[in-house]
Design a protein around this motif. Structure first.
Motif, short mmCIF file in Angstrom:
data_model
loop_
_atom_site.label_atom_id
_atom_site.label_comp_id
_atom_site.label_asym_id
_atom_site.label_seq_id
_atom_site.Cartn_x
_atom_site.Cartn_y
_atom_site.Cartn_z
N GLN A 1 37.76 37.46 38.63
CA GLN A 1 39.09 37.56 38.46
C GLN A 1 39.15 38.66 37.90
O GLN A 1 40.10 39.64 38.27
N LYS B 1 43.45 29.43 49.05
CA LYS B 1 43.24 30.28 49.73
C LYS B 1 44.27 31.80 48.97
O LYS B 1 43.78 33.38 49.24
N ASP B 2 45.14 31.64 48.09
CA ASP B 2 46.11 32.90 47.61
C ASP B 2 45.34 32.84 46.24
O ASP B 2 45.41 33.77 45.38
N GLY B 3 43.98 32.08 45.87
CA GLY B 3 43.19 31.97 44.61
C GLY B 3 43.72 31.12 44.35
O GLY B 3 43.84 30.45 43.53
N VAL C 1 38.08 31.98 46.00
CA VAL C 1 39.36 30.67 47.03
C VAL C 1 38.65 29.15 47.00
O VAL C 1 39.47 28.29 47.25
N CYS D 1 33.01 34.49 52.51
CA CYS D 1 33.42 34.67 51.51
C CYS D 1 32.87 35.97 52.02
O CYS D 1 31.48 36.51 52.65
N ASP E 1 43.82 29.31 40.76
CA ASP E 1 44.59 28.75 39.25
C ASP E 1 43.62 28.35 38.57
O ASP E 1 43.36 27.72 38.05
N THR F 1 36.23 38.81 48.55
CA THR F 1 36.54 36.69 48.10
C THR F 1 35.45 35.77 47.64
O THR F 1 34.49 36.25 48.22
N THR G 1 38.75 37.86 44.12
CA THR G 1 40.03 36.31 44.19
C THR G 1 39.23 35.76 44.69
O THR G 1 38.30 35.18 45.92
N ARG H 1 35.47 44.71 43.31
CA ARG H 1 37.65 44.74 43.27
C ARG H 1 37.56 44.09 45.33
O ARG H 1 36.94 44.50 45.67
#
Length: 448
Positions: free
Chosen positions: A253, A272-274, A260, A315, A276, A235, A258, A232
């Motif tokens: 996830q 950088k936002d994770g 990246v 990370c 998709d 990165t 996250t 939790r």
């Protein structure tokens, strides 16, 4: 004989016989060095030549694979199957279709598979196979013709009680389907247990596709928990974008991490936002295109040519899930400098021996491949069980069994490390725990 001297003697013998096989020698050296404390306690393994027999495959098969492309041109590739050790069960291990495949790669993979399969606690021996064929850029028909030609020789050497191949790099559900269809035609019988990774409609197991990636995360999660940590808020970097990487990303996830970055053999993407994951699955599982396509869906992300740069991204957790020796000493040092706390190997031997030393010397939690990525072969064995019983378990049931197996692997590896005076060194623990089960079976079966 002194255990260290004995190990050195065995390794020198292996070098003389296999001097042009660097990957195999790397794998053998790591395991042999781990076994010194075991051999000091158990001289019977030396007296019965267990180690000498363990490093020599029971059988190595090399064969020609001719096939015709869509333009009518004939091509010839080389196929391999190494049947390394059957002390605890029939040979079990994947098939890899990739231009880099050679005898050294197949033997290193088969050797590692002995210990990995032993660690699952399931009755499966070690094997591996493949061909120097590149499925990238080939049509479905070309891949089908290649698989049929490959199986027209391999069928002589496999069977549900002899040797059970599965998938690996370049061999997914499509290829397994073509291989199974040809085997069924040649043998004129429906022997579902001869291959694993099959489609659900013809004897496959739910969770098999996800198994190696999920299993990796279950192992790393337990490794983190032992130090009062978890995923939790962390990165994470995951190399690769095949089944292992995709489902490692998915499970990480789910656990609140996250992720990246991910990659393929051409380069890597950084978001950088994770990452998709839906876009990655569309690109890789549906379109079968390069990971560079990702920035068309996520223009804010970055794409970089080349793969090694992925390890320069800061990370907390690194999960190499692409190929062997992708993390070298320099990359390991950069990861440590950037604060990595844990590394879990999703690919086979993705860290060089120098990189592993950097991680261990820096007190980074390190989950070695033969333990951390055993989820795939464990679920293959569960698929074999379902085939034998003519049953089909639910996704949840297989997933629960997988999680229990991965937790048990961690506990056994950790216990073996502690028992032999190398607490927190899961590399040594995995080698020792995997070796003991196989070695005891070999003792009981006589010198064969």
């Amino acid at each position: 004989m002194n255990a260290q001297c004995y190990v050195n003697e065995v390794y020198n013998d292996v070098v003389k016989r296999n001097g042009n096989e660097p990957e195999f020698l790397q794998a053998v050296k790591e395991v042999l060095n781990s076994l010194v404390p075991v051999l000091e306690r158990h001289s019977e393994y030396i007296e019965d030549g267990i180690v000498e027999r363990l490093v020599e495959p029971e059988r190595m098969i090399v064969f020609r694979v001719p096939w015709i492309d869509d333009n009518g041109k004939v091509h010839v590739n080389r196929g391999f199957r190494v049947q390394f050790n059957s002390a605890i069960g029939p040979y079990k291990g994947g098939l890899r279709f990739h231009p880099t495949v050679n005898a050294s790669i197949i033997k290193f993979l088969g050797f590692e598979q002995i210990f990995k399969n032993s660690l699952t606690g399931l009755p499966i021996g070690g094997g591996k196979g493949g061909a120097d064929f590149d499925p990238k850029g080939k049509s479905n028909r070309e891949i089908m013709r290649f698989c049929q030609s490959f199986m027209s020789e391999l069928f002589r050497h496999v069977g549900q009680f002899t040797d059970i191949p599965a998938g690996d790099i370049g061999v997914g559900g499509r290829e397994i389907g073509y291989l199974f269809g040809e085997y069924k035609k040649i043998k004129n019988q429906y022997e579902a247990g001869v291959l694993t990774g099959k489609g659900i409609n013809y004897g496959g197991s739910l969770t098999r596709k996800e198994a190696t990636g999920y299993g990796l995360i279950y192992f790393v999660e337990r490794m983190l928990q032992a130090k009062n940590k978890d995923f939790r808020g962390k990165t994470v970097i995951v190399s690769g974008s095949g089944n292992v990487a995709i489902y490692a990303i998915e499970k990480a996830q789910e656990l609140g991490a996250t992720v990246v970055a991910c990659s393929d053999s051409n380069g890597y993407v950084y978001d950088k936002d994770g990452i998709d994951l839906d876009y990655v699955k569309e690109i890789k599982e549906v379109q079968r295109k390069r990971i560079s396509e990702y920035i068309k869906y996520r223009p804010q992300a970055e794409y970089h040519e080349g793969c090694s740069g992925i390890w320069t991204i800061k990370c907390d957790i690194a999960l190499p899930c692409a190929t062997q020796n992708e993390i070298d000493e320099n990359s390991a040092k950069i990861l440590v400098e950037n604060g990595v706390i844990a590394v879990g190997e999703g690919a086979n031997m993705p860290s060089t021996s120098e990189a592993v030393s950097v991680f261990l010397d820096s007190n980074v939690l390190f989950g070695p491949a033969k333990a951390a990525n055993a989820g795939g072969v464990a679920t293959s064995a569960l698929e074999m069980s379902q085939n034998s019983m003519r049953l089909s378990w639910s996704f949840e049931e297989v997933d629960n069994r997988l999680k229990k197996i991965m937790i048990n692997i961690y506990e056994n590896v950790s216990s073996a490390a502690a028992e032999y005076g190398c607490e927190d060194n899961l590399v040594l623990g995995a080698n020792i725990a995997g070796f003991l089960k196989v070695a005891d079976a070999m003792l009981q079966e006589g010198i064969v």
